[in-house]
Design a protein around this motif. Structure first.
Motif, mmCIF file in Angstrom:
data_model
loop_
_atom_site.group_PDB
_atom_site.id
_atom_site.type_symbol
_atom_site.label_atom_id
_atom_site.label_comp_id
_atom_site.label_asym_id
_atom_site.label_seq_id
_atom_site.Cartn_x
_atom_site.Cartn_y
_atom_site.Cartn_z
ATOM 1 N N SER A 226 0.813 -1.222 0.000
ATOM 2 C CA SER A 226 0.000 0.000 0.000
ATOM 3 C C SER A 226 0.844 1.269 0.000
ATOM 4 N N SER A 227 2.114 1.180 0.410
ATOM 5 C CA SER A 227 2.981 2.365 0.436
ATOM 6 C C SER A 227 3.991 2.392 -0.712
ATOM 7 N N ILE A 228 3.808 1.530 -1.714
ATOM 8 C CA ILE A 228 4.716 1.528 -2.863
ATOM 9 C C ILE A 228 4.725 2.910 -3.519
ATOM 10 N N VAL A 229 5.921 3.426 -3.783
ATOM 11 C CA VAL A 229 6.042 4.745 -4.413
ATOM 12 C C VAL A 229 6.428 4.645 -5.883
ATOM 13 N N TYR A 230 6.911 3.445 -6.307
ATOM 14 C CA TYR A 230 7.273 3.268 -7.717
ATOM 15 C C TYR A 230 7.279 1.785 -8.040
ATOM 16 N N SER A 231 6.805 1.426 -9.231
ATOM 17 C CA SER A 231 7.037 0.092 -9.780
ATOM 18 C C SER A 231 7.004 0.166 -11.300
ATOM 19 N N MET A 244 10.307 -2.417 -7.737
ATOM 20 C CA MET A 244 9.356 -1.586 -6.977
ATOM 21 C C MET A 244 10.011 -1.134 -5.684
ATOM 22 N N PHE A 245 9.593 0.044 -5.231
ATOM 23 C CA PHE A 245 10.199 0.670 -4.055
ATOM 24 C C PHE A 245 9.177 0.763 -2.925
ATOM 25 N N ASN A 246 9.690 0.535 -1.693
ATOM 26 C CA ASN A 246 8.931 0.793 -0.473
ATOM 27 C C ASN A 246 7.804 -0.206 -0.224
#
Length: 277
Positions: A226-231, A244-246
């Motif tokens: 839910s907190s992904i900032v990029y993929s 993917m980040f975060n």
């Protein structure tokens, strides 16, 4: 996710101990009155229903359950049979064996048996499943993906499940088959959904309030995107490794608990403090 998850579910990562302490299957058996309640073993997922039924019948009768029946469904005609429908409505605990999860959904989907299954779930009766019987419990299930590989964008095949639990996707035989990559891909495709990877001889017991308790000898992995900032998950350049980040990972062992609604692990003392506020 809804504020309340209907039904009491026991979701097993497969290869649960059947010869030693049988910790998980003991927990399953203890959910019902062993003298009077009925355990119904559903062998829909397997191509060897008699063998699977006999194995589990031996274990559960050895654990003291006196009333054990078999849900014998091998085609969609069987899923409309009135006797089978009555068996589901009368059972106190339904146990799905392993096999192929697509056999379960393709045979049961849109039939009176499926309606009966949703009914007993809404009533809070216990539904347990191992391996394929675990994956099938969510609204969307993993059908195929690469084991022991880095996550890649277009290697995952998913399909609708039975929808007994909201906003999660479940993978089984998790550490043993190296399935972290494919669960990461599933979460990247829909970060709202919580990914749950369950090791062999390990399970989560899910209450109707959305609390998952870990039991068994392995670990359970909760992937929160839910907190992904990029993929880079979009299908352009589909052979690329997924990036993917975060993304957040929680690893829980026996006795640990996880709030599926708030997406947080907790200790029992913290839960008591919350309930007194």
């Amino acid at each position: 996710m809804n504020e309340k998850i209907e039904g009491n579910l026991i979701i097993i990562g497969g290869a649960e101990d059947k010869k030693g302490d049988k910790e998980i299957l003991k927990r399953v058996a203890n959910f019902i009155n062993k003298d009077s309640d009925m355990l119904l073993i559903a062998t829909i997922a397997t191509e060897y229903p008699e063998k699977s039924y006999n194995n589990y019948h031996k274990v559960f009768s050895g654990l003291g359950i006196k009333n054990i029946e078999k849900l014998d469904i091998s085609n969609r005609e069987d899923a409309c049979n009135k006797d089978n429908i009555e068996l589901i409505k009368k059972c106190n605990l339904l146990f799905f064996t392993g096999g192929d999860q697509l056999r379960i959904t393709s045979i049961l989907g849109g039939t009176p048996i499926y309606d009966a299954l949703k009914y007993i779930c809404s009533e809070g009766r216990v539904i347990a499943g191992t391996s394929a019987g675990a994956s099938v419990m969510s609204h969307t299930m993993i059908v195929q993906g690469e084991d022991e590989e880095s996550p890649r964008k277009c290697t995952l095949k998913m399909s609708p499940g039975l929808g007994l639990i909201d906003s999660v996707i479940i993978d089984q035989h998790f550490a043993q088959r190296g399935r972290i990559g494919r669960l990461l891909t599933a979460v990247a495709q829909n970060p709202e959904v919580l990914g749950i990877g369950i090791d062999e001889d390990t399970a989560i017991v899910v209450s109707d309030k959305g609390i998952a308790e870990v039991i068994g000898s392995g670990a359970v992995y909760f992937l929160d995107g839910s907190s992904i900032v990029y993929s880079n998950v979009s299908e352009q350049y589909c052979d690329e490794v997924l990036s993917m980040f975060n993304v957040k990972l929680h690893v829980l062992k026996e006795g640990n608990k996880f709030n599926l609604i708030k997406k947080v692990p907790f200790e029992e003392d913290n839960l008591k403090n919350e309930n007194t506020k």
